[in-house]
Design an enzyme around this catalytic site. Structure first.
Site, mmCIF file in Angstrom:
data_model
loop_
_atom_site.group_PDB
_atom_site.id
_atom_site.type_symbol
_atom_site.label_atom_id
_atom_site.label_comp_id
_atom_site.label_asym_id
_atom_site.label_seq_id
_atom_site.Cartn_x
_atom_site.Cartn_y
_atom_site.Cartn_z
ATOM 1 C CB SER A 281 -7.695 1.643 -5.332
ATOM 2 O OG SER A 281 -6.415 1.329 -4.900
ATOM 3 C CG HIS B 154 -9.081 -2.216 -1.312
ATOM 4 N ND1 HIS B 154 -9.826 -1.087 -1.121
ATOM 5 C CD2 HIS B 154 -7.846 -1.791 -1.697
ATOM 6 C CE1 HIS B 154 -9.077 -0.021 -1.369
ATOM 7 N NE2 HIS B 154 -7.878 -0.431 -1.708
ATOM 8 C CD GLU C 193 -13.402 -0.999 0.658
ATOM 9 O OE1 GLU C 193 -12.400 -0.730 -0.041
ATOM 10 O OE2 GLU C 193 -14.320 -0.191 0.832
ATOM 11 C CG ASN D 119 -9.586 4.393 -2.525
ATOM 12 O OD1 ASN D 119 -8.886 5.167 -1.877
ATOM 13 N ND2 ASN D 119 -9.212 3.154 -2.789
HETATM 14 N N1 CAA Z 1 6.131 -2.547 6.954
HETATM 15 C C1 CAA Z 1 6.174 -3.053 8.198
HETATM 16 N N2 CAA Z 1 6.010 -2.303 9.309
HETATM 17 C C2 CAA Z 1 5.841 -0.989 9.137
HETATM 18 C C3 CAA Z 1 5.793 -0.385 7.870
HETATM 19 C C4 CAA Z 1 5.952 -1.234 6.739
HETATM 20 N N3 CAA Z 1 5.918 -0.754 5.487
HETATM 21 N N4 CAA Z 1 5.601 0.954 8.023
HETATM 22 C C5 CAA Z 1 5.511 1.174 9.347
HETATM 23 N N5 CAA Z 1 5.660 0.009 10.020
HETATM 24 C C6 CAA Z 1 5.568 -0.210 11.474
HETATM 25 C C7 CAA Z 1 6.721 0.401 12.252
HETATM 26 O O1 CAA Z 1 7.808 -0.503 12.348
HETATM 27 C C8 CAA Z 1 6.082 0.649 13.623
HETATM 28 O O2 CAA Z 1 5.995 -0.591 14.312
HETATM 29 P P1 CAA Z 1 5.874 -0.677 15.937
HETATM 30 O O3 CAA Z 1 4.546 -0.128 16.309
HETATM 31 O O4 CAA Z 1 6.012 -2.133 16.193
HETATM 32 O O5 CAA Z 1 7.003 0.144 16.479
HETATM 33 C C9 CAA Z 1 4.647 1.077 13.244
HETATM 34 O O6 CAA Z 1 4.406 0.525 11.930
HETATM 35 C C10 CAA Z 1 4.476 2.574 13.186
HETATM 36 O O7 CAA Z 1 5.436 3.101 12.271
HETATM 37 P P2 CAA Z 1 6.367 4.345 12.559
HETATM 38 O O8 CAA Z 1 6.595 4.493 14.033
HETATM 39 O O9 CAA Z 1 7.566 4.265 11.670
HETATM 40 O O10 CAA Z 1 5.569 5.583 11.969
HETATM 41 P P3 CAA Z 1 4.165 6.158 12.319
HETATM 42 O O11 CAA Z 1 3.772 5.978 13.736
HETATM 43 O O12 CAA Z 1 4.225 7.521 11.754
HETATM 44 O O13 CAA Z 1 3.150 5.288 11.436
HETATM 45 C C11 CAA Z 1 1.943 4.794 9.479
HETATM 46 C C12 CAA Z 1 3.325 5.093 10.073
HETATM 47 C C13 CAA Z 1 1.409 3.501 10.062
HETATM 48 C C14 CAA Z 1 2.144 4.648 7.985
HETATM 49 C C15 CAA Z 1 0.981 5.990 9.829
HETATM 50 O O14 CAA Z 1 1.556 7.212 9.424
HETATM 51 C C16 CAA Z 1 -0.379 5.858 9.189
HETATM 52 O O15 CAA Z 1 -1.237 5.145 9.663
HETATM 53 N N6 CAA Z 1 -0.604 6.596 8.058
HETATM 54 C C17 CAA Z 1 -1.865 6.561 7.344
HETATM 55 C C18 CAA Z 1 -1.896 5.338 6.479
HETATM 56 C C19 CAA Z 1 -3.172 5.229 5.703
HETATM 57 O O16 CAA Z 1 -4.084 6.043 5.767
HETATM 58 N N7 CAA Z 1 -3.250 4.175 4.895
HETATM 59 C C20 CAA Z 1 -4.355 3.942 4.017
HETATM 60 C C21 CAA Z 1 -4.030 4.521 2.674
HETATM 61 S S1 CAA Z 1 -5.375 4.344 1.537
HETATM 62 C C22 CAA Z 1 -5.226 2.785 0.971
HETATM 63 O O17 CAA Z 1 -4.343 2.044 1.305
HETATM 64 C C23 CAA Z 1 -6.276 2.317 0.031
HETATM 65 C C24 CAA Z 1 -6.142 2.679 -1.390
HETATM 66 O O18 CAA Z 1 -6.743 1.977 -2.196
HETATM 67 C C25 CAA Z 1 -5.379 3.859 -1.864
HETATM 68 P P1 NAD Z 2 2.883 -0.024 -7.912
HETATM 69 O O1 NAD Z 2 3.000 0.879 -9.095
HETATM 70 O O2 NAD Z 2 3.708 0.253 -6.708
HETATM 71 O O3 NAD Z 2 3.186 -1.552 -8.337
HETATM 72 C C1 NAD Z 2 2.572 -2.179 -9.416
HETATM 73 C C2 NAD Z 2 3.449 -3.373 -9.798
HETATM 74 O O4 NAD Z 2 2.739 -4.185 -10.735
HETATM 75 C C3 NAD Z 2 4.765 -2.966 -10.469
HETATM 76 O O5 NAD Z 2 5.845 -3.602 -9.794
HETATM 77 C C4 NAD Z 2 4.624 -3.489 -11.905
HETATM 78 O O6 NAD Z 2 5.847 -3.945 -12.449
HETATM 79 C C5 NAD Z 2 3.666 -4.649 -11.697
HETATM 80 N N1 NAD Z 2 2.912 -5.042 -12.897
HETATM 81 C C6 NAD Z 2 2.286 -4.232 -13.781
HETATM 82 N N2 NAD Z 2 1.679 -4.983 -14.723
HETATM 83 C C7 NAD Z 2 1.934 -6.293 -14.430
HETATM 84 C C8 NAD Z 2 1.562 -7.540 -15.012
HETATM 85 N N3 NAD Z 2 0.809 -7.596 -16.097
HETATM 86 N N4 NAD Z 2 1.998 -8.676 -14.406
HETATM 87 C C9 NAD Z 2 2.760 -8.639 -13.301
HETATM 88 N N5 NAD Z 2 3.122 -7.476 -12.689
HETATM 89 C C10 NAD Z 2 2.713 -6.332 -13.258
HETATM 90 O O7 NAD Z 2 1.334 -0.062 -7.557
HETATM 91 P P2 NAD Z 2 0.641 -0.299 -6.121
HETATM 92 O O8 NAD Z 2 0.545 0.999 -5.420
HETATM 93 O O9 NAD Z 2 1.270 -1.470 -5.461
HETATM 94 O O10 NAD Z 2 -0.845 -0.674 -6.578
HETATM 95 C C11 NAD Z 2 -1.176 -1.993 -7.004
HETATM 96 C C12 NAD Z 2 -2.675 -2.164 -6.912
HETATM 97 O O11 NAD Z 2 -3.075 -1.999 -5.538
HETATM 98 C C13 NAD Z 2 -3.477 -1.150 -7.718
HETATM 99 O O12 NAD Z 2 -4.634 -1.773 -8.203
HETATM 100 C C14 NAD Z 2 -3.807 -0.099 -6.670
HETATM 101 O O13 NAD Z 2 -4.963 0.644 -6.998
HETATM 102 C C15 NAD Z 2 -4.029 -0.965 -5.449
HETATM 103 N N6 NAD Z 2 -3.870 -0.313 -4.143
HETATM 104 C C16 NAD Z 2 -2.887 0.624 -3.962
HETATM 105 C C17 NAD Z 2 -2.737 1.204 -2.702
HETATM 106 C C18 NAD Z 2 -1.655 2.205 -2.426
HETATM 107 O O14 NAD Z 2 -1.698 2.867 -1.376
HETATM 108 N N7 NAD Z 2 -0.660 2.358 -3.287
HETATM 109 C C19 NAD Z 2 -3.573 0.807 -1.646
HETATM 110 C C20 NAD Z 2 -4.540 -0.182 -1.854
HETATM 111 C C21 NAD Z 2 -4.679 -0.726 -3.126
#
Ligand code: CAA
Ligand code: NAD
Length: 282
Positions: free
Chosen positions: A117, A138, A150, A188
């Site tokens: 991330s 990403h 990304e 992020n």
């Molecule tokens: N796997 C497969 N399908 C999934 C799923 C999953 N884990 N979660 C949801 N779905 C599907 C559902 O089955 C549904 O499908 P249909 O359109 O075919 O019916 C669709 O996605 C929408 O889901 P829901 O109706 O259950 O729920 P919702 O409309 O509230 O949407 C959500 C759920 C898509 C998660 C929505 O709330 C959302 O977009 N949230 C924001 C997510 C976001 O911002 N993500 C980025 C996070 S940051 C990141 O990832 C980067 C990082 O490094 C931290």
């Molecule tokens: P998580 O804690 O859900 O899962 C991490 C997994 O990695 C665990 O199952 C752990 O057992 C495994 N693991 C740790 N060390 C290991 C090793 N040496 N070999 C094999 N497996 C190992 O974490 P996550 O949320 O899936 O995040 C994973 C990566 O994806 C991170 O770099 C995170 O920043 C990135 N990411 C997370 C998100 C999010 O929304 N959670 C979104 C985009 C990217």
């Protein structure tokens, strides 16, 4: 590219394996224990079941997708891959160790991609003898639903590696967007300060968790409020990203809210642990 290995079967790893297998690729999914791998495969199966329930795929198609995923707790299973997508814990030392091991195990032409991330792709590449084949790939959470990948170029990433990862992202039904390698990339760098500010607002008593999330959902049309989203991402992941931003830019504007630090100390990691800003059934 044919053979894809995903390392880490947590929130992101299981979503990447799911999406790659649903796109027709043979996937090797590696994690540290058989129990974690079993949980990952059962999560993938239940997420695919959503499509079966809605009549979008048959039970046979669901089983064929799951059947393309080979789970293993042996890192050696990555040996024959065309690309390895690393999705382990957001920790620099753990990722550097893994990239050095993968460099020894895989063929020299194999691409080593990280789903990090925020961590420097350039640093991960420097742990290998093939920095031109190292890249950030990403995905966003939940991977089967979100269309962005990304794609992050480290300082040494070659054009050929970039193109192959761009093609693979498209074959997985995603839209790749190119970004250069600076802390938090674009996603992020923009998202985490917003989430952190929402946590500060809660910490300072400006509003309740429901009110903060409600303002951003109803007022800004965000699908989830920032506190719900933080729980969804994982509070440990949010904290790790903020630390990378804080250290990488040396700017106190990225300092994590003390409430976030305290919650992670308590093991309140959000949805995956059953408790974060909200409570969840395990
Ligand atoms: N796997 C497969 N399908 C999934 C799923 C999953 N884990 N979660 C949801 N779905 C599907 C559902 O089955 C549904 O499908 P249909 O359109 O075919 O019916 C669709 O996605 C929408 O889901 P829901 O109706 O259950 O729920 P919702 O409309 O509230 O949407 C959500 C759920 C898509 C998660 C929505 O709330 C959302 O977009 N949230 C924001 C997510 C976001 O911002 N993500 C980025 C996070 S940051 C990141 O990832 C980067 C990082 O490094 C931290
Ligand atoms: P998580 O804690 O859900 O899962 C991490 C997994 O990695 C665990 O199952 C752990 O057992 C495994 N693991 C740790 N060390 C290991 C090793 N040496 N070999 C094999 N497996 C190992 O974490 P996550 O949320 O899936 O995040 C994973 C990566 O994806 C991170 O770099 C995170 O920043 C990135 N990411 C997370 C998100 C999010 O929304 N959670 C979104 C985009 C990217």
């Amino acid at each position: 590219m044919k053979a894809i290995t995903v390392i880490g079967g947590g929130t992101m790893g299981n979503g990447i394996a799911h999406t790659a297998a649903a796109s027709g690729f043979d996937v090797t999914l590696i994690d540290v224990s058989e129990a974690i791998l079993q949980r990952a495969v059962s999560t993938i199966t239940s997420n695919l079941q959503r499509g079966v329930d809605k009549g979008k795929m048959t039970a046979g198609e669901r089983d064929a997708i799951v059947g393309r995923i080979r789970a293993s707790s042996d890192l050696g299973a990555a040996a024959g891959s065309d690309i390895v997508i690393e999705a382990i814990v957001e920790n620099l030392d753990a990722k550097i160790r893994l990239f050095a091991e993968l460099d020894a195990i895989t063929r020299p032409e194999c691409i080593l991609a990280s789903n990090t991330s925020s961590i420097s792709i350039t640093k991960l590449a420097a742990a290998t003898k093939r920095p031109e084949n190292v890249i950030g790939m990403h995905f966003m959470n939940p991977v089967p639903v979100m269309t962005l990948v990304e794609v992050i170029r480290g300082i040494a990433t070659s054009d050929d590696t970039y193109r192959r990862v761009e093609d693979l992202s498209k074959q997985m039904g995603k839209t790749p967007i190119e970004v250069n390698d600076y802390p938090g990339f674009i996603s992020n760098r923009v998202l985490m300060p917003m989430i952190n500010e929402a946590i500060f607002a809660l910490y300072e008593g400006v509003a309740t968790r429901e009110a903060i999330d409600g303002v951003m959902k109803l007022g800004m049309n965000h699908p989830m409020g920032p506190l719900t989203l933080a729980d969804f991402i994982g509070l440990d992941v949010c904290l790790a990203i903020l630390r990378v931003l804080e250290q990488g830019f040396g700017d106190p504007k990225y300092r994590p809210c003390p409430l976030l630090v305290k919650m992670v100390d308590a093991g309140w990691l959000g949805r995956k642990s059953g408790r974060g800003f909200y409570e969840y059934r395990k």
